[in-house]
Scaffold this active site. Structure first.
Site, mmCIF file in Angstrom:
data_model
loop_
_atom_site.group_PDB
_atom_site.id
_atom_site.type_symbol
_atom_site.label_atom_id
_atom_site.label_comp_id
_atom_site.label_asym_id
_atom_site.label_seq_id
_atom_site.Cartn_x
_atom_site.Cartn_y
_atom_site.Cartn_z
ATOM 1 N N ASN A 65 0.801 -1.222 0.000
ATOM 2 C CA ASN A 65 0.000 0.000 0.000
ATOM 3 C C ASN A 65 0.830 1.266 0.000
ATOM 4 O O ASN A 65 0.306 2.357 0.256
ATOM 5 C CB ASN A 65 -0.949 0.007 1.200
ATOM 6 C CG ASN A 65 -1.817 -1.239 1.250
ATOM 7 O OD1 ASN A 65 -1.668 -2.070 2.146
ATOM 8 N ND2 ASN A 65 -2.700 -1.394 0.274
ATOM 9 N N ILE B 188 1.016 6.944 0.063
ATOM 10 C CA ILE B 188 0.306 5.999 0.924
ATOM 11 C C ILE B 188 -1.135 5.858 0.455
ATOM 12 O O ILE B 188 -1.823 6.867 0.217
ATOM 13 C CB ILE B 188 0.322 6.464 2.394
ATOM 14 C CG1 ILE B 188 1.751 6.673 2.872
ATOM 15 C CG2 ILE B 188 -0.386 5.452 3.290
ATOM 16 C CD1 ILE B 188 1.848 7.325 4.235
ATOM 17 N N CYS B 189 -1.576 4.605 0.330
ATOM 18 C CA CYS B 189 -2.971 4.328 0.003
ATOM 19 C C CYS B 189 -3.638 3.676 1.204
ATOM 20 O O CYS B 189 -3.397 2.503 1.506
ATOM 21 C CB CYS B 189 -3.063 3.410 -1.222
ATOM 22 S SG CYS B 189 -4.753 2.984 -1.676
ATOM 23 N N VAL B 190 -4.452 4.452 1.912
ATOM 24 C CA VAL B 190 -5.169 3.943 3.059
ATOM 25 C C VAL B 190 -6.529 4.636 3.102
ATOM 26 O O VAL B 190 -6.654 5.828 2.795
ATOM 27 C CB VAL B 190 -4.381 4.181 4.366
ATOM 28 C CG1 VAL B 190 -4.156 5.659 4.614
ATOM 29 C CG2 VAL B 190 -5.074 3.538 5.546
ATOM 30 N N LEU C 63 -0.666 -0.222 -4.220
ATOM 31 C CA LEU C 63 0.035 0.749 -5.058
ATOM 32 C C LEU C 63 1.327 0.148 -5.589
ATOM 33 O O LEU C 63 1.806 0.537 -6.650
ATOM 34 C CB LEU C 63 0.351 2.013 -4.252
ATOM 35 C CG LEU C 63 -0.833 2.929 -3.906
ATOM 36 C CD1 LEU C 63 -0.343 4.119 -3.089
ATOM 37 C CD2 LEU C 63 -1.549 3.402 -5.153
#
EC number: 2.3.2.23
Length: 261
Positions: A86, A93-95, A128
């Site tokens: 992620n 950052i992918c959250v 990602l």
């Protein structure tokens, strides 16, 4: 460079209060760097959680706040290289907490805790880093090996400085080897209860009873022998000593009979 002037006064006041709280009571494994001149960029050092491939690593990240914060979520970036599904190769950052699950009432503490939890439980479905996400799903051991390699190269914790005059050698290593043999002998004696050692099997054996009796004299004080048994042993010893005298009398009797002939 963005400054506090780009943020509304009420937001600056709320951020100042929250940053002070984070500095005084930081979340577990997270240390926030406070910049009084610019609240729009928040830096934080995150310790790799124990039991993960990021353990013993220290990862620096930043949160960038927009002018309409908190109505829009901040953008998060890892400045330390990390192998994670992620987190992209450039650190983005992918959250969900920074996207669809964002709520203006959420504070920075919540965001930072969610990001650290991402190191514990990645979400490969929204990766990602496609390589890391695929590897996590198909071969966790290989994924963990790559993650540990990145951690060891890029996220090594700075070593704490030793105090002047301190001895860096562990005390347990200062072992005295000079009396090792005597210490082992004392230990064996303690285990055996102080009993005398058994005779060596290589010791010469006595050739007859007299040698045995000389080597091992009879005694009525031997442990485990009753008084009657000791008396019987004494009588037996006395009988053995009289054998030579009886034989001598027989020889004299034979000589007398020969003289008569």
């Amino acid at each position: 460079m963005a400054t506090n002037e780009n943020l509304p006064p009420n937001v600056i006041k709320q951020l100042a209060k929250e940053l002070k709280n984070l500095d005084e009571t930081p979340p577990e494994g997270i240390k926030v760097g406070v910049n009084d001149d610019n609240f729009s960029v928040i830096f934080a050092d995150i310790e790799g959680p124990a039991g993960t491939p990021y353990e013993n690593g220290l990862f620096r990240m930043k949160l960038i706040l927009s002018q309409d914060f908190p109505h829009t979520p901040p953008k998060g970036y890892f400045l330390t290289k990390i192998f994670h599904p992620n987190i992209s190769s450039v650190g983005e950052i992918c959250v969900n907490a920074l996207k669809r699950d964002w709520n203006p009432t959420l504070g920075l503490r919540h965001v930072l805790i969610v990001i650290r939890c991402l190191l514990i439980e990645p979400f490969p479905e929204s990766a990602l880093n496609e390589q890391a996400g695929k590897m996590l799903l198909e071969d966790y051991d290989e994924y963990a090996r790559h993650a540990r390699l990145f951690t060891g190269i890029h996220a090594v914790k700075p070593k704490s400085k030793l105090k002047s005059g301190a001895n860096s050698e562990p005390a347990a290593l200062n072992v005295d080897h000079t009396n090792t043999s005597s210490k082992c002998a004392d230990q064996k004696t303690a285990i055996s209860g102080g009993a005398p050692p058994l005779p060596s099997p290589l010791a010469p054996k006595a050739e007859n009873m007299q040698d045995q009796s000389a080597a091992m004299p009879l005694s009525t004080e031997v442990v485990g022998v009753s008084g009657s048994e000791a008396a019987a042993a004494t009588l037996k010893e006395a009988a053995l000593t009289k054998v030579p005298a009886a034989g001598k009398k027989k020889m004299e009797a034979r000589k007398k009979s020969l003289r008569r002939l």
